[in-house]
Design an enzyme around this catalytic site. Structure first.
Site, PDB file in Angstrom:
ATOM      1  N   ARG A  54      73.859   1.089  43.098  1.00  0.00           N
ATOM      2  CA  ARG A  54      72.753   2.049  43.044  1.00  0.00           C
ATOM      3  C   ARG A  54      71.881   1.910  44.285  1.00  0.00           C
ATOM      4  O   ARG A  54      71.355   2.899  44.785  1.00  0.00           O
ATOM      5  CB  ARG A  54      71.979   1.886  41.741  1.00  0.00           C
ATOM      6  CG  ARG A  54      72.864   2.326  40.555  1.00  0.00           C
ATOM      7  CD  ARG A  54      72.188   2.226  39.208  1.00  0.00           C
ATOM      8  NE  ARG A  54      73.153   2.481  38.139  1.00  0.00           N
ATOM      9  CZ  ARG A  54      72.982   2.137  36.867  1.00  0.00           C
ATOM     10  NH1 ARG A  54      71.864   1.524  36.495  1.00  0.00           N
ATOM     11  NH2 ARG A  54      73.904   2.399  35.977  1.00  0.00           N
ATOM     12  N   LYS A 102      85.929  -0.018  33.567  1.00  0.00           N
ATOM     13  CA  LYS A 102      84.869  -0.343  34.520  1.00  0.00           C
ATOM     14  C   LYS A 102      83.655  -0.875  33.776  1.00  0.00           C
ATOM     15  O   LYS A 102      83.259  -0.261  32.789  1.00  0.00           O
ATOM     16  CB  LYS A 102      84.507   0.933  35.282  1.00  0.00           C
ATOM     17  CG  LYS A 102      83.349   0.793  36.233  1.00  0.00           C
ATOM     18  CD  LYS A 102      83.010   2.127  36.801  1.00  0.00           C
ATOM     19  CE  LYS A 102      81.819   1.957  37.733  1.00  0.00           C
ATOM     20  NZ  LYS A 102      81.264   3.211  38.147  1.00  0.00           N
ATOM     21  N   LYS A 161      84.014   3.343  30.536  1.00  0.00           N
ATOM     22  CA  LYS A 161      82.965   2.936  31.477  1.00  0.00           C
ATOM     23  C   LYS A 161      81.752   2.470  30.689  1.00  0.00           C
ATOM     24  O   LYS A 161      81.202   3.218  29.876  1.00  0.00           O
ATOM     25  CB  LYS A 161      82.592   4.102  32.389  1.00  0.00           C
ATOM     26  CG  LYS A 161      81.424   3.765  33.313  1.00  0.00           C
ATOM     27  CD  LYS A 161      81.218   4.793  34.373  1.00  0.00           C
ATOM     28  CE  LYS A 161      80.004   4.442  35.213  1.00  0.00           C
ATOM     29  NZ  LYS A 161      79.800   5.382  36.315  1.00  0.00           N
ATOM     30  N   SER A 212      80.353  -3.113  42.179  1.00  0.00           N
ATOM     31  CA  SER A 212      79.476  -3.670  43.208  1.00  0.00           C
ATOM     32  C   SER A 212      78.911  -5.041  42.832  1.00  0.00           C
ATOM     33  O   SER A 212      78.835  -5.933  43.673  1.00  0.00           O
ATOM     34  CB  SER A 212      78.336  -2.695  43.473  1.00  0.00           C
ATOM     35  OG  SER A 212      77.649  -2.383  42.269  1.00  0.00           O
ATOM     36  N   GLU A 268      88.108   6.476  23.697  1.00  0.00           N
ATOM     37  CA  GLU A 268      87.795   7.164  24.961  1.00  0.00           C
ATOM     38  C   GLU A 268      89.068   7.386  25.777  1.00  0.00           C
ATOM     39  O   GLU A 268      89.289   8.461  26.336  1.00  0.00           O
ATOM     40  CB  GLU A 268      86.795   6.339  25.795  1.00  0.00           C
ATOM     41  CG  GLU A 268      85.353   6.399  25.298  1.00  0.00           C
ATOM     42  CD  GLU A 268      84.654   7.700  25.686  1.00  0.00           C
ATOM     43  OE1 GLU A 268      85.288   8.592  26.267  1.00  0.00           O
ATOM     44  OE2 GLU A 268      83.448   7.823  25.377  1.00  0.00           O
ATOM     45  N   LYS A 284      71.409   4.301  31.324  1.00  0.00           N
ATOM     46  CA  LYS A 284      72.492   5.267  31.074  1.00  0.00           C
ATOM     47  C   LYS A 284      73.175   5.041  29.727  1.00  0.00           C
ATOM     48  O   LYS A 284      74.314   5.438  29.523  1.00  0.00           O
ATOM     49  CB  LYS A 284      73.498   5.186  32.227  1.00  0.00           C
ATOM     50  CG  LYS A 284      72.875   5.493  33.595  1.00  0.00           C
ATOM     51  CD  LYS A 284      73.914   5.701  34.692  1.00  0.00           C
ATOM     52  CE  LYS A 284      73.235   6.113  36.002  1.00  0.00           C
ATOM     53  NZ  LYS A 284      74.212   6.397  37.074  1.00  0.00           N
ATOM     54  N   TYR A 323      85.691  -2.966  46.702  1.00  0.00           N
ATOM     55  CA  TYR A 323      85.066  -2.999  48.028  1.00  0.00           C
ATOM     56  C   TYR A 323      85.745  -4.028  48.920  1.00  0.00           C
ATOM     57  O   TYR A 323      85.521  -4.065  50.117  1.00  0.00           O
ATOM     58  CB  TYR A 323      83.569  -3.317  47.899  1.00  0.00           C
ATOM     59  CG  TYR A 323      82.842  -2.302  47.044  1.00  0.00           C
ATOM     60  CD1 TYR A 323      82.342  -1.135  47.613  1.00  0.00           C
ATOM     61  CD2 TYR A 323      82.694  -2.484  45.671  1.00  0.00           C
ATOM     62  CE1 TYR A 323      81.697  -0.184  46.831  1.00  0.00           C
ATOM     63  CE2 TYR A 323      82.056  -1.544  44.884  1.00  0.00           C
ATOM     64  CZ  TYR A 323      81.565  -0.397  45.470  1.00  0.00           C
ATOM     65  OH  TYR A 323      80.937   0.541  44.688  1.00  0.00           O
TER      66      TYR A 323
HETATM   67  C1  PBG Z   1      77.939   6.751  38.824  1.00  0.00           C
HETATM   68  C2  PBG Z   1      78.800   5.673  39.341  1.00  0.00           C
HETATM   69  C3  PBG Z   1      78.470   4.329  39.278  1.00  0.00           C
HETATM   70  C4  PBG Z   1      79.486   3.635  39.892  1.00  0.00           C
HETATM   71  C5  PBG Z   1      80.438   4.559  40.323  1.00  0.00           C
HETATM   72  N1  PBG Z   1      79.996   5.828  39.962  1.00  0.00           N
HETATM   73  C6  PBG Z   1      77.270   3.623  38.767  1.00  0.00           C
HETATM   74  C7  PBG Z   1      76.555   4.088  37.607  1.00  0.00           C
HETATM   75  O1  PBG Z   1      77.148   4.535  36.628  1.00  0.00           O
HETATM   76  O2  PBG Z   1      75.334   3.998  37.648  1.00  0.00           O
HETATM   77  C8  PBG Z   1      79.488   2.140  40.009  1.00  0.00           C
HETATM   78  C9  PBG Z   1      80.163   1.560  41.159  1.00  0.00           C
HETATM   79  C10 PBG Z   1      79.827   0.136  41.421  1.00  0.00           C
HETATM   80  O3  PBG Z   1      78.933  -0.489  40.826  1.00  0.00           O
HETATM   81  O4  PBG Z   1      80.487  -0.380  42.310  1.00  0.00           O
HETATM   82  N2  PBG Z   1      78.503   7.930  38.480  1.00  0.00           N
END
Ligand code: PBG
Length: 333
Positions: free
Chosen positions: A213, A257, A203, A283, A242, A226, A322
């Site tokens: 968010r 991701k 990730k 997203s 990982e 992050k 989505y």
């Molecule tokens: C956070 C989390 C995130 C997403 C899923 N779980 C975003 C982040 O790490 O800030 C992202 C999902 C998306 O953007 O569709 N634990």
């Protein structure tokens, strides 16, 4: 595999199989199906709530009863599983994100409502503290640092609570070190040997999470970024480490991701490990396609299907998206 054709033009004409629809179907190397899709949905407290997410046209925050209806629709279209994410108002967030450990929190109530309405559908739970913290981070913040081991202890409890509520797949998205092994041990100790773990293994610290968010109410509250726990987009070998670690700790499947900007990682993970490999079309990827299509700049349906098919071509076994319901409707038609 011999990549160098024995025949040459004009005996060999690669356009020949492309000429008719039946032939294009027959020659297709990969195929997208509704069985490949995990539908990402966003939850909100209340009843009868369908609240649009401004940055994600077509995505709604659903109350548990509405999520249950959506689950029935998804199941009837052959979608195997849903991934749930909770919106939490800034006023309900705390520094320690303790709402994550409430067995009656929005996630758990939605899981029970969905399981009652559509028992056959798989349910995946995001494990991390960001929907519940007032600083928007996935872990505990102490003296400016996201502390690893204390966070893992909480994530284990969060996972067990989610499994108790009926979730079938625990999906830690927090990127703390050692959490997969700890969660596996915690689930087993609680009698949840059959609950799966899908590790958000590779990730990345990505700008493509922006709309999410907003969707879960973290946009305004997130302090900083992050990058001390999510991966540097520059790295590939690190993603392999990982993935290796999470598989060794007992992950049933791994995830890459975001999706489209990281297809090279999907390809490499599948090739090196041959493990069940999933990809999250996040997203921002969704929002880009929707925004361009709303402007008339591209054909939204075609771009959606093409983007999903690309994940299969790269080697993904399944896609969290989505778009799942929209795509399933088209794939069924
Ligand atoms: C956070 C989390 C995130 C997403 C899923 N779980 C975003 C982040 O790490 O800030 C992202 C999902 C998306 O953007 O569709 N634990």
């Amino acid at each position: 595999m011999n990549r160098h054709p024995l025949a040459r033009f004009p005996a060999l004409r690669l356009r020949r199989p492309r000429l008719a629809g039946w032939s294009r179907r027959l020659f297709a190397e990969t195929r997208l199906s509704t069985h490949d899709l995990i539908w990402a949905i966003v939850l909100k407290d209340g009843e009868g709530v369908r609240e649009p997410v401004a940055s994600m046209p077509g995505v709604f925050r659903l109350s548990p009863d509405e999520a249950a209806k959506a689950a029935v629709e998804a199941r009837d279209l052959g979608i195997p599983a849903l991934a749930l994410f909770p919106y939490t108002d800034a006023s309900a967030r705390t520094t320690d994100g303790v709402e994550a450990l409430n067995p009656d929190n929005l996630m758990c109530r939605a899981a029970r409502a969905i399981k009652a309405a559509a028992p056959g559908i798989g349910l995946m739970a995001d494990v991390a503290l960001d929907p519940y913290t007032d600083h928007g981070h996935d872990g505990l913040l102490k003296d400016g640092e996201i502390v690893n081991d204390d966070t893992v202890r909480i994530l284990v409890q969060q996972s067990v609570i989610q499994a108790n509520a009926g979730f079938d797949i625990i999906a830690p998205s927090d990127m703390m070190d050692g959490r997969v092994g700890a969660i596996r041990a915690g689930l087993d100790a609680a009698g949840h040997q059959n609950v799966q773990i899908m590790a958000y293994a590779a990730k990345y610290a990505s700008a493509f999470y922006g709309p999410y968010r907003e969707a879960i109410g973290s946009a305004g509250v997130l302090k900083g970024d992050k990058r001390t726990y999510q991966m540097d987009p520059a790295n590939t070998d690190e993603a392999m480490r990982e993935v290796a670690l999470d598989l060794a700790e007992g992950a049933d499947s791994v995830m890459v991701k975001p999706g489209m900007p990281y297809l090279d990682i999907v390809r490499r993970v599948k090739a090196e490990f041959g493990a069940p490999t999933f990809v999250f079309q996040v997203s921002g990827e969704y929002a880009m396609i929707k925004a361009a299509s709303q402007n008339g700049w591209l054909d939204g349906e075609k771009a959606m299907i093409e983007s999903l098919a690309a994940f299969k071509r790269a080697g993904a076994d399944g896609i969290i998206t989505y778009f799942a319901l929209d795509a399933a409707r088209i794939l069924h038609a």
